[in-house]
Design a protein around this motif. Sequence first.
Motif, PDB file in Angstrom:
ATOM      1  N   ASP A  46      -1.867  30.212  31.366  1.00  0.00           N
ATOM      2  CA  ASP A  46      -2.980  29.598  30.648  1.00  0.00           C
ATOM      3  C   ASP A  46      -3.955  30.690  30.242  1.00  0.00           C
ATOM      4  O   ASP A  46      -4.282  31.569  31.028  1.00  0.00           O
ATOM      5  CB  ASP A  46      -3.704  28.585  31.536  1.00  0.00           C
ATOM      6  N   VAL A  47      -4.409  30.620  29.015  1.00  0.00           N
ATOM      7  CA  VAL A  47      -5.379  31.579  28.507  1.00  0.00           C
ATOM      8  C   VAL A  47      -6.609  30.793  28.077  1.00  0.00           C
ATOM      9  O   VAL A  47      -6.498  29.800  27.357  1.00  0.00           O
ATOM     10  CB  VAL A  47      -4.799  32.375  27.314  1.00  0.00           C
ATOM     11  N   ARG A  48      -7.770  31.244  28.535  1.00  0.00           N
ATOM     12  CA  ARG A  48      -9.020  30.584  28.166  1.00  0.00           C
ATOM     13  C   ARG A  48      -9.470  31.114  26.808  1.00  0.00           C
ATOM     14  O   ARG A  48      -9.522  32.322  26.587  1.00  0.00           O
ATOM     15  CB  ARG A  48     -10.085  30.851  29.223  1.00  0.00           C
ATOM     16  N   THR A  71     -20.445  27.560  14.727  1.00  0.00           N
ATOM     17  CA  THR A  71     -21.634  28.000  14.003  1.00  0.00           C
ATOM     18  C   THR A  71     -21.563  29.495  13.698  1.00  0.00           C
ATOM     19  O   THR A  71     -21.840  29.932  12.587  1.00  0.00           O
ATOM     20  CB  THR A  71     -22.909  27.686  14.807  1.00  0.00           C
ATOM     21  N   ALA A  72     -21.168  30.281  14.678  1.00  0.00           N
ATOM     22  CA  ALA A  72     -21.031  31.728  14.502  1.00  0.00           C
ATOM     23  C   ALA A  72     -19.661  32.108  13.952  1.00  0.00           C
ATOM     24  O   ALA A  72     -19.445  33.247  13.565  1.00  0.00           O
ATOM     25  CB  ALA A  72     -21.256  32.435  15.831  1.00  0.00           C
ATOM     26  N   ASN A  73     -18.738  31.146  13.950  1.00  0.00           N
ATOM     27  CA  ASN A  73     -17.346  31.357  13.538  1.00  0.00           C
ATOM     28  C   ASN A  73     -16.732  32.516  14.327  1.00  0.00           C
ATOM     29  O   ASN A  73     -16.102  33.409  13.774  1.00  0.00           O
ATOM     30  CB  ASN A  73     -17.234  31.597  12.037  1.00  0.00           C
ATOM     31  N   ALA A  74     -16.953  32.460  15.648  1.00  0.00           N
ATOM     32  CA  ALA A  74     -16.470  33.509  16.540  1.00  0.00           C
ATOM     33  C   ALA A  74     -15.691  32.889  17.698  1.00  0.00           C
ATOM     34  O   ALA A  74     -16.094  31.866  18.251  1.00  0.00           O
ATOM     35  CB  ALA A  74     -17.635  34.323  17.080  1.00  0.00           C
ATOM     36  N   ALA A  75     -14.588  33.522  18.042  1.00  0.00           N
ATOM     37  CA  ALA A  75     -13.767  33.067  19.166  1.00  0.00           C
ATOM     38  C   ALA A  75     -13.612  34.220  20.150  1.00  0.00           C
ATOM     39  O   ALA A  75     -13.705  35.399  19.774  1.00  0.00           O
ATOM     40  CB  ALA A  75     -12.397  32.612  18.680  1.00  0.00           C
ATOM     41  N   TYR A  76     -13.397  33.859  21.411  1.00  0.00           N
ATOM     42  CA  TYR A  76     -13.140  34.866  22.433  1.00  0.00           C
ATOM     43  C   TYR A  76     -11.924  34.432  23.230  1.00  0.00           C
ATOM     44  O   TYR A  76     -11.841  33.288  23.693  1.00  0.00           O
ATOM     45  CB  TYR A  76     -14.349  35.047  23.361  1.00  0.00           C
ATOM     46  N   ILE A  77     -10.972  35.339  23.366  1.00  0.00           N
ATOM     47  CA  ILE A  77      -9.743  35.085  24.111  1.00  0.00           C
ATOM     48  C   ILE A  77      -9.830  35.896  25.398  1.00  0.00           C
ATOM     49  O   ILE A  77      -9.891  37.128  25.366  1.00  0.00           O
ATOM     50  CB  ILE A  77      -8.512  35.489  23.286  1.00  0.00           C
ATOM     51  N   TYR A  78      -9.870  35.195  26.538  1.00  0.00           N
ATOM     52  CA  TYR A  78      -9.996  35.831  27.839  1.00  0.00           C
ATOM     53  C   TYR A  78      -8.608  36.163  28.373  1.00  0.00           C
ATOM     54  O   TYR A  78      -7.724  35.308  28.389  1.00  0.00           O
ATOM     55  CB  TYR A  78     -10.687  34.896  28.830  1.00  0.00           C
ATOM     56  N   ARG A  99     -10.912  32.073  37.049  1.00  0.00           N
ATOM     57  CA  ARG A  99     -12.049  31.940  37.967  1.00  0.00           C
ATOM     58  C   ARG A  99     -12.670  33.281  38.350  1.00  0.00           C
ATOM     59  O   ARG A  99     -13.570  33.335  39.168  1.00  0.00           O
ATOM     60  CB  ARG A  99     -11.610  31.201  39.222  1.00  0.00           C
ATOM     61  N   VAL A 100     -12.172  34.352  37.785  1.00  0.00           N
ATOM     62  CA  VAL A 100     -12.675  35.683  38.123  1.00  0.00           C
ATOM     63  C   VAL A 100     -13.581  36.170  37.004  1.00  0.00           C
ATOM     64  O   VAL A 100     -13.228  36.128  35.834  1.00  0.00           O
ATOM     65  CB  VAL A 100     -11.506  36.677  38.319  1.00  0.00           C
ATOM     66  N   ASP A 138     -11.961  46.688  31.002  1.00  0.00           N
ATOM     67  CA  ASP A 138     -12.685  46.781  32.273  1.00  0.00           C
ATOM     68  C   ASP A 138     -12.788  48.240  32.715  1.00  0.00           C
ATOM     69  O   ASP A 138     -12.379  49.158  31.991  1.00  0.00           O
ATOM     70  CB  ASP A 138     -12.045  45.899  33.353  1.00  0.00           C
ATOM     71  N   GLU A 139     -13.316  48.464  33.913  1.00  0.00           N
ATOM     72  CA  GLU A 139     -13.517  49.819  34.447  1.00  0.00           C
ATOM     73  C   GLU A 139     -12.209  50.605  34.583  1.00  0.00           C
ATOM     74  O   GLU A 139     -12.200  51.824  34.499  1.00  0.00           O
ATOM     75  CB  GLU A 139     -14.195  49.748  35.826  1.00  0.00           C
ATOM     76  N   GLN A 140     -11.097  49.901  34.803  1.00  0.00           N
ATOM     77  CA  GLN A 140      -9.799  50.562  34.968  1.00  0.00           C
ATOM     78  C   GLN A 140      -9.062  50.753  33.639  1.00  0.00           C
ATOM     79  O   GLN A 140      -7.924  51.195  33.612  1.00  0.00           O
ATOM     80  CB  GLN A 140      -8.905  49.768  35.930  1.00  0.00           C
ATOM     81  N   GLY A 141      -9.709  50.369  32.535  1.00  0.00           N
ATOM     82  CA  GLY A 141      -9.086  50.530  31.227  1.00  0.00           C
ATOM     83  C   GLY A 141      -8.141  49.415  30.835  1.00  0.00           C
ATOM     84  O   GLY A 141      -7.384  49.548  29.884  1.00  0.00           O
ATOM     85  N   ARG A 142      -8.185  48.297  31.575  1.00  0.00           N
ATOM     86  CA  ARG A 142      -7.328  47.153  31.253  1.00  0.00           C
ATOM     87  C   ARG A 142      -8.006  46.268  30.219  1.00  0.00           C
ATOM     88  O   ARG A 142      -9.215  46.016  30.297  1.00  0.00           O
ATOM     89  CB  ARG A 142      -7.033  46.330  32.506  1.00  0.00           C
ATOM     90  N   LEU A 143      -7.225  45.770  29.278  1.00  0.00           N
ATOM     91  CA  LEU A 143      -7.733  44.850  28.266  1.00  0.00           C
ATOM     92  C   LEU A 143      -8.069  43.521  28.939  1.00  0.00           C
ATOM     93  O   LEU A 143      -7.212  42.913  29.579  1.00  0.00           O
ATOM     94  CB  LEU A 143      -6.684  44.642  27.171  1.00  0.00           C
ATOM     95  N   ILE A 144      -9.322  43.075  28.808  1.00  0.00           N
ATOM     96  CA  ILE A 144      -9.745  41.844  29.470  1.00  0.00           C
ATOM     97  C   ILE A 144     -10.106  40.730  28.497  1.00  0.00           C
ATOM     98  O   ILE A 144     -10.214  39.574  28.889  1.00  0.00           O
ATOM     99  CB  ILE A 144     -10.926  42.092  30.428  1.00  0.00           C
TER     100      ILE A 144
END
Length: 81
Positions: free
Chosen positions: A3-5, A11-18, A23-24, A48-54
């Motif tokens: 599952d991807v949040r 209104t801003a026409n913006a999406a964010y893919i987590y 829960r983290v 993130d700090e370890q260079g992983r795409l978040i």
Amino acid sequence: MADVRVTYDKTANAAYIYLTEPRVCVRSARMYPCDPVDVDGMINLDFDEQGRLIGIEVLAASSKLPEYLLQSAERLDTEGA
């Protein structure tokens, strides 16, 4: 399939893919802006700090992402609330 949040603000026409555990709470340490001229839009990659795409922020989301994804996204604007 995991599952991807996905959140969407019409209104801003913006999406964010987590791309993190739902829960983290992971803070972005770096943001890499991508301005793909060929697709007329802006995409920001968060690491993130370890260079992983978040996460991935997509501006002009209604023209870049499939409608079904935006329809099922968690709405951040008042219209979808």
